[in-house]
Design an enzyme around this catalytic site. Structure first.
Site, PDB file in Angstrom:
ATOM      1  N   CYS A   1       0.818  -1.203   0.020  1.00  0.00           N
ATOM      2  CA  CYS A   1      -0.016   0.029  -0.047  1.00  0.00           C
ATOM      3  C   CYS A   1       0.942   1.170   0.114  1.00  0.00           C
ATOM      4  O   CYS A   1       2.088   1.277  -0.393  1.00  0.00           O
ATOM      5  CB  CYS A   1      -0.850  -0.086   1.409  1.00  0.00           C
ATOM      6  SG  CYS A   1      -0.072  -0.202   2.595  1.00  0.00           S
TER       7      CYS A   1
ATOM      8  N   CYS B   1      -1.335   0.593   7.240  1.00  0.00           N
ATOM      9  CA  CYS B   1      -2.994   0.236   7.414  1.00  0.00           C
ATOM     10  C   CYS B   1      -3.111  -0.998   6.694  1.00  0.00           C
ATOM     11  O   CYS B   1      -3.200  -1.965   7.104  1.00  0.00           O
ATOM     12  CB  CYS B   1      -3.847   1.359   6.998  1.00  0.00           C
ATOM     13  SG  CYS B   1      -3.475   2.944   8.167  1.00  0.00           S
TER      14      CYS B   1
ATOM     15  N   ASP C   1      -7.917   3.682   1.139  1.00  0.00           N
ATOM     16  CA  ASP C   1      -7.089   4.163   2.334  1.00  0.00           C
ATOM     17  C   ASP C   1      -7.793   4.663   3.392  1.00  0.00           C
ATOM     18  O   ASP C   1      -8.758   5.697   3.369  1.00  0.00           O
ATOM     19  CB  ASP C   1      -6.192   5.269   1.604  1.00  0.00           C
ATOM     20  CG  ASP C   1      -5.011   5.871   2.688  1.00  0.00           C
ATOM     21  OD1 ASP C   1      -5.017   5.450   3.755  1.00  0.00           O
ATOM     22  OD2 ASP C   1      -4.432   6.739   1.942  1.00  0.00           O
TER      23      ASP C   1
HETATM   24  P1  4NP Z   1      -1.748   2.570   4.146  1.00  0.00           P
HETATM   25  O1  4NP Z   1      -2.633   4.184   4.824  1.00  0.00           O
HETATM   26  O2  4NP Z   1      -1.187   3.012   2.537  1.00  0.00           O
HETATM   27  O3  4NP Z   1      -2.832   2.016   4.096  1.00  0.00           O
HETATM   28  O4  4NP Z   1      -0.862   2.522   5.119  1.00  0.00           O
HETATM   29  C1  4NP Z   1      -1.649   5.201   4.808  1.00  0.00           C
HETATM   30  C2  4NP Z   1      -0.704   5.494   5.712  1.00  0.00           C
HETATM   31  C3  4NP Z   1      -0.243   6.758   5.904  1.00  0.00           C
HETATM   32  C4  4NP Z   1      -0.315   7.495   4.910  1.00  0.00           C
HETATM   33  C5  4NP Z   1      -1.387   7.371   3.940  1.00  0.00           C
HETATM   34  C6  4NP Z   1      -1.896   6.309   3.715  1.00  0.00           C
HETATM   35  N1  4NP Z   1       0.125   8.924   4.870  1.00  0.00           N
HETATM   36  O5  4NP Z   1       0.006   9.898   4.244  1.00  0.00           O
HETATM   37  O6  4NP Z   1       1.052   9.316   5.884  1.00  0.00           O
END
Ligand code: 4NP
Length: 159
Positions: free
Chosen positions: A8, A13, A126
């Site tokens: 991801c 997450c 997300d």
């Molecule tokens: P993930 O979610 O890609 O599912 O881990 C996110 C975690 C952090 C951020 C964006 C999406 N961020 O912008 O810090």
């Protein structure tokens, strides 16, 4: 041994949830020994950090422990180490495709949603900036991918 990498954006997450959730699915079926799992992010902001506490909590309610996982960034060598690199959404799928190293590689690139509905693959949205429900939706959507993904891995091995 098959090896699967979930990817991801932040690796705090969705992709750690995918790693932990698929591991639990495989363990319940006695299939975890033959499939290596890992997760990574296309971004480096959270490298070394555990998953988001909201994701840890949501997974824990389903009996899945994500607390030992630590974020890392996708690296070029992943293309030689894994059979499948599975992106949670189209943005990250695109970034991975752009960063694919030249020459022959082991890994095939897929969208997680390809295993849910090949005709109309859903993205794993997300949950980072949304409400708490987003984390539940991530886990629900992931659950619907595991049986088809396991069947695909087994079919690959048989061929
Ligand atoms: P993930 O979610 O890609 O599912 O881990 C996110 C975690 C952090 C951020 C964006 C999406 N961020 O912008 O810090």
């Amino acid at each position: 041994m098959s090896a699967i990498l979930f990817v991801c954006l932040g690796n705090i997450c969705r992709s750690p949830a995918a790693e932990g959730s698929f591991r639990a699915f495989l363990e319940a079926r006695g299939a975890a020994e033959s499939i290596a799992l890992d997760s990574a992010g296309t971004g480096a902001w959270h490298v070394g950090n555990p998953p988001d506490p909201r994701m840890i909590q949501a997974a824990r309610r389903r009996g899945i422990d994500l607390s030992e996982l630590r974020a890392r960034k996708v690296q070029a060598s992943d293309w030689k180490s894994f059979d499948w690199i599975i992106a949670m959404d189209r943005d990250n799928h695109g970034v991975l495709g752009d960063r694919r190293p030249p020459g022959p590689v082991r890994a095939r690139l897929a969208l997680l949603g390809d295993f849910v509905d090949a005709e109309d693959p859903p993205e794993v949205p997300d949950p980072y900036y949304g409400d708490g429900e987003g984390f539940e939706r991530v886990l629900d959507l992931l659950d619907s991918a595991w049986q088809p993904l396991l069947e695909r891995i087994q079919a690959d091995r048989a061929s």
